[in-house]
Design an enzyme around this catalytic site. Structure first.
Site, PDB file in Angstrom:
ATOM      1  N   GLY A  10       0.823  -1.211   0.000  1.00 16.32           N
ATOM      2  CA  GLY A  10       0.000   0.000   0.000  1.00 16.32           C
ATOM      3  C   GLY A  10       0.851   1.251   0.000  1.00 16.32           C
ATOM      4  O   GLY A  10       0.541   2.229  -0.692  1.00 16.32           O
ATOM      5  N   ASP A  11       1.931   1.219   0.774  1.00 18.88           N
ATOM      6  CA  ASP A  11       2.842   2.364   0.808  1.00 18.88           C
ATOM      7  C   ASP A  11       3.503   2.573  -0.555  1.00 18.88           C
ATOM      8  O   ASP A  11       3.658   3.708  -1.016  1.00 18.88           O
ATOM      9  CB  ASP A  11       3.917   2.173   1.873  1.00 18.88           C
ATOM     10  CG  ASP A  11       3.352   2.207   3.283  1.00 18.88           C
ATOM     11  OD1 ASP A  11       2.271   2.788   3.477  1.00 18.88           O
ATOM     12  OD2 ASP A  11       3.997   1.657   4.192  1.00 18.88           O
ATOM     13  N   ASN A  37      -0.166   0.696  -9.512  1.00 14.35           N
ATOM     14  CA  ASN A  37      -0.429  -0.694  -9.164  1.00 14.35           C
ATOM     15  C   ASN A  37       0.722  -1.599  -9.577  1.00 14.35           C
ATOM     16  O   ASN A  37       1.076  -2.540  -8.869  1.00 14.35           O
ATOM     17  CB  ASN A  37      -1.739  -1.157  -9.812  1.00 14.35           C
ATOM     18  CG  ASN A  37      -2.164  -2.492  -9.303  1.00 14.35           C
ATOM     19  OD1 ASN A  37      -2.377  -2.677  -8.112  1.00 14.35           O
ATOM     20  ND2 ASN A  37      -2.292  -3.448 -10.200  1.00 14.35           N
ATOM     21  N   SER A  43       6.653  -4.619  -5.769  1.00 14.24           N
ATOM     22  CA  SER A  43       7.200  -4.508  -4.410  1.00 14.24           C
ATOM     23  C   SER A  43       6.939  -5.747  -3.561  1.00 14.24           C
ATOM     24  O   SER A  43       7.637  -5.975  -2.581  1.00 14.24           O
ATOM     25  CB  SER A  43       6.641  -3.270  -3.700  1.00 14.24           C
ATOM     26  OG  SER A  43       5.311  -3.498  -3.257  1.00 14.24           O
ATOM     27  N   GLY A  48      11.309  -8.388   2.478  1.00 12.67           N
ATOM     28  CA  GLY A  48      11.483  -7.135   3.200  1.00 12.67           C
ATOM     29  C   GLY A  48      10.368  -6.164   2.892  1.00 12.67           C
ATOM     30  O   GLY A  48       9.565  -6.382   1.986  1.00 12.67           O
ATOM     31  N   SER A  52      12.152  -3.982  -0.256  1.00 15.71           N
ATOM     32  CA  SER A  52      11.506  -4.533  -1.450  1.00 15.71           C
ATOM     33  C   SER A  52      10.994  -3.455  -2.397  1.00 15.71           C
ATOM     34  O   SER A  52      10.583  -3.763  -3.514  1.00 15.71           O
ATOM     35  CB  SER A  52      10.332  -5.439  -1.051  1.00 15.71           C
ATOM     36  OG  SER A  52       9.254  -4.674  -0.551  1.00 15.71           O
TER      37      SER A  52
END
Length: 75
Positions: A10-11, A37, A43, A48, A52
């Protein structure tokens, strides 16, 4: 493909969304969301959370094009 870890997706999405909205203002919002997206998807393929997050150099160059990707036509 499978995901290794979901934390931080999400981050990564929100960070990419802010980047694309600021740097690619002429793109349609749907295209900005698609690109964000893709960054979030990439990611979750590495271990991590912060480690990541993909760097600009590791992302496909098409994400930084000012052209809108052609959409697939549904049949």
């Amino acid at each position: 493909m499978f995901s290794l870890i979901f934390q931080g997706a999400g981050d990564a999405f929100i960070g990419a969304l802010a980047f694309f909205m600021a740097k690619f203002k002429e793109l349609p919002f749907a295209e900005i969301v698609r690109r964000s997206n893709e960054v979030a998807r990439l990611s979750v393929l590495s271990l991590g959370t912060q480690t990541s997050y993909p760097t600009k150099g590791s992302l496909p160059g098409e994400l930084f094009s000012h052209k809108v990707r052609e959409r697939l036509k549904s049949t």
